[in-house]
Design an enzyme around this catalytic site. Sequence first.
Site, PDB file in Angstrom:
ATOM      1  N   LYS A 172       0.865  -1.193   0.000  1.00 30.84           N
ATOM      2  CA  LYS A 172       0.000   0.000   0.000  1.00 30.84           C
ATOM      3  C   LYS A 172       0.898   1.238   0.000  1.00 30.84           C
ATOM      4  O   LYS A 172       1.930   1.262   0.683  1.00 30.84           O
ATOM      5  CB  LYS A 172      -0.892  -0.033   1.242  1.00 30.84           C
ATOM      6  CG  LYS A 172      -1.905   1.106   1.309  1.00 30.84           C
ATOM      7  CD  LYS A 172      -2.817   0.982   2.527  1.00 30.84           C
ATOM      8  CE  LYS A 172      -3.875   2.081   2.567  1.00 30.84           C
ATOM      9  NZ  LYS A 172      -4.768   1.976   3.754  1.00 30.84           N
ATOM     10  N   SER A 183      -9.854   2.247   2.795  1.00 26.46           N
ATOM     11  CA  SER A 183      -8.920   2.941   1.948  1.00 26.46           C
ATOM     12  C   SER A 183      -7.926   2.043   1.211  1.00 26.46           C
ATOM     13  O   SER A 183      -7.327   2.485   0.234  1.00 26.46           O
ATOM     14  CB  SER A 183      -8.135   3.949   2.798  1.00 26.46           C
ATOM     15  OG  SER A 183      -7.307   3.272   3.734  1.00 26.46           O
ATOM     16  N   SER A 206     -10.223  -0.161   6.992  1.00 30.59           N
ATOM     17  CA  SER A 206      -9.610  -0.062   5.657  1.00 30.59           C
ATOM     18  C   SER A 206      -8.918  -1.300   5.113  1.00 30.59           C
ATOM     19  O   SER A 206      -8.524  -1.324   3.952  1.00 30.59           O
ATOM     20  CB  SER A 206      -8.609   1.083   5.632  1.00 30.59           C
ATOM     21  OG  SER A 206      -9.299   2.280   5.417  1.00 30.59           O
TER      22      SER A 206
HETATM   23  N1  GLN Z   1     -13.337   4.607   6.168  1.00 29.87           N
HETATM   24  C1  GLN Z   1     -12.777   5.042   7.400  1.00 29.87           C
HETATM   25  C2  GLN Z   1     -12.316   6.470   7.274  1.00 29.87           C
HETATM   26  O1  GLN Z   1     -12.565   7.042   6.283  1.00 29.87           O
HETATM   27  C3  GLN Z   1     -11.636   4.152   7.790  1.00 29.87           C
HETATM   28  C4  GLN Z   1     -10.435   4.378   6.990  1.00 29.87           C
HETATM   29  C5  GLN Z   1      -9.278   3.548   7.421  1.00 29.87           C
HETATM   30  O2  GLN Z   1      -9.451   2.510   8.066  1.00 29.87           O
HETATM   31  N2  GLN Z   1      -8.094   4.012   7.091  1.00 29.87           N
HETATM   32  O3  GLN Z   1     -11.717   7.027   8.136  1.00 29.87           O
END
Ligand code: GLN
Length: 484
Positions: free
Chosen positions: A76, A151, A175
């Site tokens: 990532k 994400s 995410s």
């Molecule tokens: N969707 C959540 C956010 O927007 C979690 C994102 C994540 O786990 N990095 O913060």
Amino acid sequence: MHNKSVAELSAGLQKGEFSSEELTQAYLERIETLDKNLNSFITVTAEQALTAARNADQMRQAGKAGSLTGIPVAQKDIFCTEGVRTSCGSKMLDNFISPYNATVVERLNAAGMVMLGKTNMDEFAMGSSNENSYYGPVRNPWDQKAVPGGSSGGSAAAVAAQIAPLATGTDTGGSIRQPASLCGVTGLKPTYGRISRYGMIAFASSLDQAGPLARSAEDAAMVLNAMAGFDPHDSTSVDREVPDYTANLTESIEGLRIGLPAEFFAEGLDDGIANVIQAALKEYEKMGAKLVDISLPNSGLSVPTYYVVAPAECSSNLSRFDGVRFGYRCDDPLDLEDLYKRSRGEGFGAEVKRRIMIGTYALSAGYYDAYYLKAQQLRRLISDDFRQAFEQVDVIMGPTAPSVAFDIGEKSDDPVSMYLSDIYTIAVNLAGLPGMSIPAGFVDNRPVGLQVIGNYFTESRLLNVAHQYQLATNWHRQVPPGYE
Ligand code: GLN
């Protein structure tokens, strides 16, 4: 080669059926042809990958190969990679070449793994659909109209499309698990502190945790073995022995007590998803598990709590991006203040700005007690719910996400509806617990993930529970049409 599991690839390399160079070349060719549509990679490091593959082949010839030596992996783009752009999905870091490797990257390199490149993601890991990336959305290989989740959307799509056998992700509120669910792959968010955060660009430091995305629990266990462990560079990493996560996969789960939180099966859950989860639970009953009704009474507070804590921490973490030290700097600033304002104004996208503003507000002197302090208190209540639940059950199960993958554009103008994508995953981060998502079926030809949550440091148990399901079912072996 690309449809083999990591264990099979490892055996093939060991027997000399193919070299790491051939394997890496095969994946690079798939990326070249198939990723034009998916956009799951921000940067492909083909030359470095081939060099690393040749080194891995030499390690093997010298008798120094481990089980992951020569296996390709996608990182990532939140993990710092020495000499390679590390963008975090942001214009702010579009020109940032990291001078050092994140510990996760170091460890996988040391295991002889071959990095194929850096995967697409929501900017600074803020999002649930990968639409917040400066590099454009990622398409879900199951349906190009759909988002892959986020994400870690690029990592999940790459593994689902078999253009990488394994990928890394990070999970602050879901995410790893939510994109794993939406793309039909296996994702594991370990206990907070299990894996070093050193060199992993910080979003919300008390919640962020790295983990693997893979095609099976067995593959995830193999790579977790290399990722986990204490790191003196990260004071929040826990100094605790790393077991061999592959050792207990085949243990029977007879008598396993599975907690089903009433709140996870209440209103708001799509009927199709509920049916898939019920079928998965039946499968577990067939294997001798017992279903136990439980309650996590404060789980309704997890989304609002998270959307105070995470923005508060991000507003502090992202203050380092000021146009002076890292990344983007605006043209011709009039003075220092103009430099700060315009560099940040031009370098960050809308969602990141929204979070920085919410967080700055919540931490401001007059509001700290009302928001941040209150959120910390609720966080404790949410953790206590789990502590009590784990006095009665061994694992907790439910859906990973309230719906299957939605269409690109469907929720991008509605942040609150987007935030609700993580309604079942966020509490796990607030409590610091490990959680997995495993493929359990389809609704409208789009994958559905089953979430399995464990007590602290029970990753071995979770992987065992997931592996037993994967021995009994074939959902994790499904491949999106066109990517076989
Ligand atoms: N969707 C959540 C956010 O927007 C979690 C994102 C994540 O786990 N990095 O913060």
